[in-house]
Design a protein around this motif. Structure first.
Motif, mmCIF file in Angstrom:
data_model
loop_
_atom_site.group_PDB
_atom_site.id
_atom_site.type_symbol
_atom_site.label_atom_id
_atom_site.label_comp_id
_atom_site.label_asym_id
_atom_site.label_seq_id
_atom_site.Cartn_x
_atom_site.Cartn_y
_atom_site.Cartn_z
ATOM 1 N N THR A 128 0.863 -1.177 0.000
ATOM 2 C CA THR A 128 0.000 0.000 0.000
ATOM 3 C C THR A 128 0.903 1.232 0.000
ATOM 4 O O THR A 128 2.065 1.167 0.407
ATOM 5 C CB THR A 128 -0.929 0.047 1.230
ATOM 6 N N TRP A 147 -3.352 4.122 -0.687
ATOM 7 C CA TRP A 147 -3.960 3.519 -1.866
ATOM 8 C C TRP A 147 -3.255 2.209 -2.224
ATOM 9 O O TRP A 147 -2.115 1.968 -1.851
ATOM 10 C CB TRP A 147 -3.944 4.475 -3.056
ATOM 11 N N HIS A 198 -15.179 -7.262 4.661
ATOM 12 C CA HIS A 198 -14.174 -6.886 5.658
ATOM 13 C C HIS A 198 -14.384 -5.427 6.058
ATOM 14 O O HIS A 198 -15.170 -4.691 5.451
ATOM 15 C CB HIS A 198 -12.763 -7.066 5.087
ATOM 16 N N TYR A 199 -13.661 -5.028 7.088
ATOM 17 C CA TYR A 199 -13.611 -3.633 7.514
ATOM 18 C C TYR A 199 -12.213 -3.103 7.216
ATOM 19 O O TYR A 199 -11.211 -3.796 7.427
ATOM 20 C CB TYR A 199 -13.868 -3.502 9.017
ATOM 21 N N ASP A 200 -12.123 -1.862 6.752
ATOM 22 C CA ASP A 200 -10.831 -1.226 6.583
ATOM 23 C C ASP A 200 -10.346 -0.741 7.941
ATOM 24 O O ASP A 200 -11.074 -0.036 8.657
ATOM 25 C CB ASP A 200 -10.938 -0.036 5.622
ATOM 26 N N GLU A 205 -6.505 0.396 10.244
ATOM 27 C CA GLU A 205 -5.073 0.655 10.217
ATOM 28 C C GLU A 205 -4.391 -0.554 10.868
ATOM 29 O O GLU A 205 -4.381 -0.685 12.090
ATOM 30 C CB GLU A 205 -4.746 1.953 10.967
ATOM 31 N N GLU A 206 -3.852 -1.438 10.035
ATOM 32 C CA GLU A 206 -3.361 -2.725 10.526
ATOM 33 C C GLU A 206 -2.152 -2.580 11.441
ATOM 34 O O GLU A 206 -1.977 -3.373 12.369
ATOM 35 C CB GLU A 206 -3.055 -3.637 9.345
ATOM 36 N N HIS A 261 -10.402 3.107 12.075
ATOM 37 C CA HIS A 261 -10.927 3.112 10.712
ATOM 38 C C HIS A 261 -10.535 4.400 9.994
ATOM 39 O O HIS A 261 -10.323 5.441 10.629
ATOM 40 C CB HIS A 261 -12.458 3.027 10.719
ATOM 41 N N SER A 290 -13.575 5.408 2.891
ATOM 42 C CA SER A 290 -12.996 4.412 1.996
ATOM 43 C C SER A 290 -13.503 4.695 0.591
ATOM 44 O O SER A 290 -14.575 5.289 0.414
ATOM 45 C CB SER A 290 -13.396 2.999 2.424
ATOM 46 N N GLY A 340 -15.770 5.014 6.171
ATOM 47 C CA GLY A 340 -14.681 4.064 6.330
ATOM 48 C C GLY A 340 -14.874 2.995 7.379
ATOM 49 O O GLY A 340 -14.048 2.081 7.474
ATOM 50 N N ARG A 390 -7.821 4.481 0.909
ATOM 51 C CA ARG A 390 -8.416 4.574 2.240
ATOM 52 C C ARG A 390 -8.005 5.891 2.872
ATOM 53 O O ARG A 390 -6.901 6.371 2.664
ATOM 54 C CB ARG A 390 -7.904 3.446 3.152
#
Length: 313
Positions: free
Chosen positions: A144, A185, A201-203, A205-206, A217, A221, A263, A299
């Motif tokens: 990303t 992106w 799924h949910y977006d 911040e991993e 979140h 999005s 988002g 995102r």
């Protein structure tokens, strides 16, 4: 030997044949039981998916319930995905005209920019090999890219960054009073007509989630569509930990269009009926799009009907 009748339940002890010593190689376990354990769940999932795509929802329900699920997508959502795209205005008095969590901007991407992106992300383009996209899922690693919207534009920015800056004000319309400060992106490639979709799924911040368990979140999005090919994006008005969604929004791909949605909403790509399209990642005849249904997705640039129905008993 009718071996198909000897299949033992999962986790049950091995069957020892007469005259077989303990610890001896168990051919049945290697060639019958273990392959069955590996494939039955996956086959059941695909059977449920195919039945849902074909509108055979009573048949699909049995397979869905075998996994212990209590909710499924409503049949009307699948019907809307199979039919031709059509615009359905929100019902009067629903409050959705002002508070709708989904917006679509046709022709938001300049034609020249779209052509540049289609070339950059076409099947066989260097981007896919250089980012090792083919093995990204197995390695649990996707590329990303970050764009600092608060910094001044640079004459050396690439075409995607320039497009992100151009679309940021549109994304900001859904963000309310909070001005977007950054964007992330990425791109995905799917073969049109293959019916693979993309899981709900949910977006989030991993990095923040893995570091401390906090769920963060994006404000908004979005999806940029680079072609008309592919399956519709599904957005369900459902948030993490909230009540089951009661409304779904389907957006079919349209080249150069821009989709935004809040988002924190559950979303994915609803797979359409398999129609013998090209293999995943291949170019769809007459389309020329490597982005498929996804194109470039960003995102943090910052329908209709019941979304889900309870599986009947």
């Amino acid at each position: 030997l009718p071996w198909h009748r000897r299949l033992r339940p999962n986790n049950s002890p091995a069957v020892q044949e007469e005259g077989e010593e303990e610890g001896e190689y168990d051919w049945a376990d290697a060639f019958v039981y273990e392959p069955r354990r590996r494939c039955v769940g996956l086959a059941t999932m695909h059977a449920a998916l195919l039945a849902s795509q074909l509108g055979r929802h009573a048949e699909a329900e049995g397979a869905i319930r075998s996994f212990g699920f209590r909710w499924r997508l409503s049949p009307c959502v699948w019907r809307a995905a199979r039919g031709p795209p059509r615009k359905v205005p929100p019902p009067a008095g629903s409050g959705l005209r002002d508070g709708c969590p989904v917006r679509v901007y046709p022709d938001a991407v300049p034609r020249e920019t779209c052509e540049q992106l289609r070339r950059a992300f076409a099947p066989g383009a260097a981007y896919w090999s250089e980012t090792r996209y083919a093995s990204a899922s197995a390695e649990k690693r996707y590329f990303t890219w970050y764009v600092d919207l608060a910094s001044p534009p640079s004459p050396h920015e690439n075409v995607v960054t320039r497009l992100v800056r151009r679309l940021a004000p549109l994304a900001g319309e859904l963000a309310g009073e909070v001005a977007p400060q950054s964007a992330e992106w990425w791109v995905h490639s799917r073969g049109a007509g293959r019916g693979v979709g993309h899981e709900l799924h949910y977006d989030v911040e991993e990095g923040v989630l893995e570091a401390g368990g906090e769920v963060l979140h994006p404000l908004v999005s979005s999806v940029v569509y680079l072609s008309d090919a592919g399956d519709p994006t599904l957005v369900i008005d459902e948030t993490l930990g909230g009540q089951a969604g009661s409304r779904a929004y389907l957006v079919h791909p349209a080249s150069r269009s821009f989709l935004t949605f809040k988002g924190d909403r559950l979303h994915g790509v609803l797979p359409g009926v398999f129609n013998g399209g090209p293999p995943c990642g291949a170019e769809a005849p007459g389309r020329g799009s490597g982005g498929g249904a996804y194109g470039a997705a960003g995102r943090g640039c910052g329908g209709g009907g019941a979304a889900r129905s309870r599986a009947s008993r």
